[in-house]
Design a protein around this motif. Structure first.
Motif, PDB file in Angstrom:
ATOM      1  N   LYS A 178       4.949  10.274   1.834  1.00 52.69           N
ATOM      2  CA  LYS A 178       4.283   8.936   1.596  1.00 52.69           C
ATOM      3  C   LYS A 178       5.246   7.932   1.978  1.00 52.69           C
ATOM      4  CE  LYS A 178       0.491  10.637   0.045  1.00 52.69           C
ATOM      5  NZ  LYS A 178      -0.836  10.325   0.599  1.00 52.69           N
ATOM      6  N   LYS A 215       1.223   9.647   8.856  1.00 55.21           N
ATOM      7  CA  LYS A 215       0.010   9.775   9.888  1.00 55.21           C
ATOM      8  C   LYS A 215      -0.524   8.442  10.138  1.00 55.21           C
ATOM      9  CE  LYS A 215      -3.335  12.218   7.115  1.00 55.21           C
ATOM     10  NZ  LYS A 215      -4.234  13.436   7.195  1.00 55.21           N
ATOM     11  N   GLU A 216      -0.824   7.484   8.954  1.00 49.34           N
ATOM     12  CA  GLU A 216      -1.561   6.466   8.942  1.00 49.34           C
ATOM     13  C   GLU A 216      -0.824   5.059   9.454  1.00 49.34           C
ATOM     14  OE1 GLU A 216      -4.167   5.802   5.474  1.00 49.34           O
ATOM     15  OE2 GLU A 216      -2.622   6.967   4.584  1.00 49.34           O
ATOM     16  N   VAL A 217       0.789   5.282   9.554  1.00 52.79           N
ATOM     17  CA  VAL A 217       1.609   4.138   9.681  1.00 52.79           C
ATOM     18  C   VAL A 217       1.364   3.738  11.138  1.00 52.79           C
ATOM     19  CG1 VAL A 217       3.762   3.375   9.930  1.00 52.79           C
ATOM     20  CG2 VAL A 217       2.968   4.926   7.947  1.00 52.79           C
ATOM     21  N   SER A 218       1.432   4.398  12.227  1.00 55.35           N
ATOM     22  CA  SER A 218       1.276   3.876  13.505  1.00 55.35           C
ATOM     23  C   SER A 218      -0.109   3.196  13.753  1.00 55.35           C
ATOM     24  CB  SER A 218       1.378   4.839  14.625  1.00 55.35           C
ATOM     25  OG  SER A 218       0.269   6.010  14.546  1.00 55.35           O
ATOM     26  N   ASP A 219      -1.197   3.371  13.101  1.00 54.01           N
ATOM     27  CA  ASP A 219      -2.203   2.676  13.111  1.00 54.01           C
ATOM     28  C   ASP A 219      -1.940   1.392  12.925  1.00 54.01           C
ATOM     29  OD1 ASP A 219      -3.703   4.865  13.855  1.00 54.01           O
ATOM     30  OD2 ASP A 219      -4.407   5.279  11.819  1.00 54.01           O
ATOM     31  N   ILE A 220      -1.131   0.853  12.050  1.00 51.63           N
ATOM     32  CA  ILE A 220      -0.673  -0.517  11.763  1.00 51.63           C
ATOM     33  C   ILE A 220      -0.644  -1.398  12.710  1.00 51.63           C
ATOM     34  CG2 ILE A 220       0.860  -2.042  10.432  1.00 51.63           C
ATOM     35  CD1 ILE A 220       0.999   0.122   8.435  1.00 51.63           C
ATOM     36  N   LYS A 259       1.018  -1.247  -0.134  1.00 52.96           N
ATOM     37  CA  LYS A 259      -0.210   0.214   0.142  1.00 52.96           C
ATOM     38  C   LYS A 259       0.884   1.329   0.024  1.00 52.96           C
ATOM     39  CE  LYS A 259      -3.621  -2.215   2.792  1.00 52.96           C
ATOM     40  NZ  LYS A 259      -4.350  -2.234   4.023  1.00 52.96           N
ATOM     41  N   LEU A 311       0.728   4.779   1.935  1.00 54.15           N
ATOM     42  CA  LEU A 311       0.292   5.241   2.983  1.00 54.15           C
ATOM     43  C   LEU A 311       0.769   6.683   3.415  1.00 54.15           C
ATOM     44  CD1 LEU A 311       0.656   2.327   5.512  1.00 54.15           C
ATOM     45  CD2 LEU A 311      -1.459   2.970   4.145  1.00 54.15           C
ATOM     46  N   ASP A 312       0.170   7.526   4.081  1.00 50.03           N
ATOM     47  CA  ASP A 312       0.606   8.804   4.670  1.00 50.03           C
ATOM     48  C   ASP A 312       1.423   8.284   5.884  1.00 50.03           C
ATOM     49  OD1 ASP A 312      -0.600  10.610   2.948  1.00 50.03           O
ATOM     50  OD2 ASP A 312      -2.440  10.327   3.774  1.00 50.03           O
TER      51      ASP A 312
END
Length: 205
Positions: free
Chosen positions: A163, A50-55, A45, A47-48
């Motif tokens: 990104k 800011k989205e990465v820690s959600d993984i 994918k 990703l931004d």
């Protein structure tokens, strides 16, 4: 190139890179530990940051992060990240040691070497496919909250790329499922260069 506008063709190419790179990395890891490992199809994918820690569930989740700098034709950073359970499983597979309350220096060194083999195999595959000269630095390990670990590449490359190319690799050794995540953070020019080397037109050129 505006990475936000990557179309399906670009994603398919990046998925193929992820498949080949991850496959070679798992083969190298199997050789290292002397045990057969099977790999599930990687998820790829864009990703931004800011989205990465959600993984990892949340920014407070403790993970193992192994960093590499990229140099040569491609500038940027690679992060190979493992949750604590997966890291402990790798230590057991490699050394037959059960991790106690925290990783000691020997176990950290083993994880660095595992990360080095994984990332090195991935970069070698990328270099072969693109004919680009890509150099990789020695590994640097950190065991900390996901948010803290991911802040390092975010600060270092946030001004030139917001990104990340995310490659989720799940592999199986015996009955153990081990999850390792690759984050490739090339600068914008390097992203263009990689795509051009693969024959993809960038901005009509």
């Amino acid at each position: 190139m505006d990475i936000n506008r990557l179309n399906e063709m670009y994603i398919d190419i990046l998925k193929e890179l992820g498949n080949i790179g991850s496959g070679n990395a798992i083969t190298a890891l199997s050789t290292m530990i002397g045990k057969k490992m099977d790999m599930q199809v990687p998820k790829v994918k864009i990703l931004d940051f800011k989205e990465v820690s959600d993984i990892f569930g949340s920014a407070d989740t403790i993970i193992v992060g192994i960093y590499f700098d990229l140099d040569g034709d491609v500038k940027g950073n690679i992060l190979f990240a493992l949750d604590i359970k997966s890291a402990a499983s790798l230590i057991w597979s490699l050394m037959g040691l059960e991790v106690k309350e925290e990783f000691d220096e020997l176990e950290k060194s083993a994880l660095e070497e595992i990360g080095n083999i994984m990332a090195g195999s991935y970069v070698a595959s990328l270099s072969t496919l693109t004919s680009l000269n890509i150099k990789i630095s020695p590994p640097a390990i950190s065991i900390d909250m996901a948010g803290a670990i991911l802040s390092v590449p975010a600060i270092k490359y946030g001004e030139i790329s917001d990104k990340i190319l995310f490659i989720e690799t799940q592999f199986i050794e015996g009955e153990k499922l081990i999850k390792g995540d690759f984050f490739l953070i090339p600068d914008i020019n390097s992203f263009d260069l990689i795509l051009k080397a693969l024959g993809v037109e960038v901005n009509g050129k």
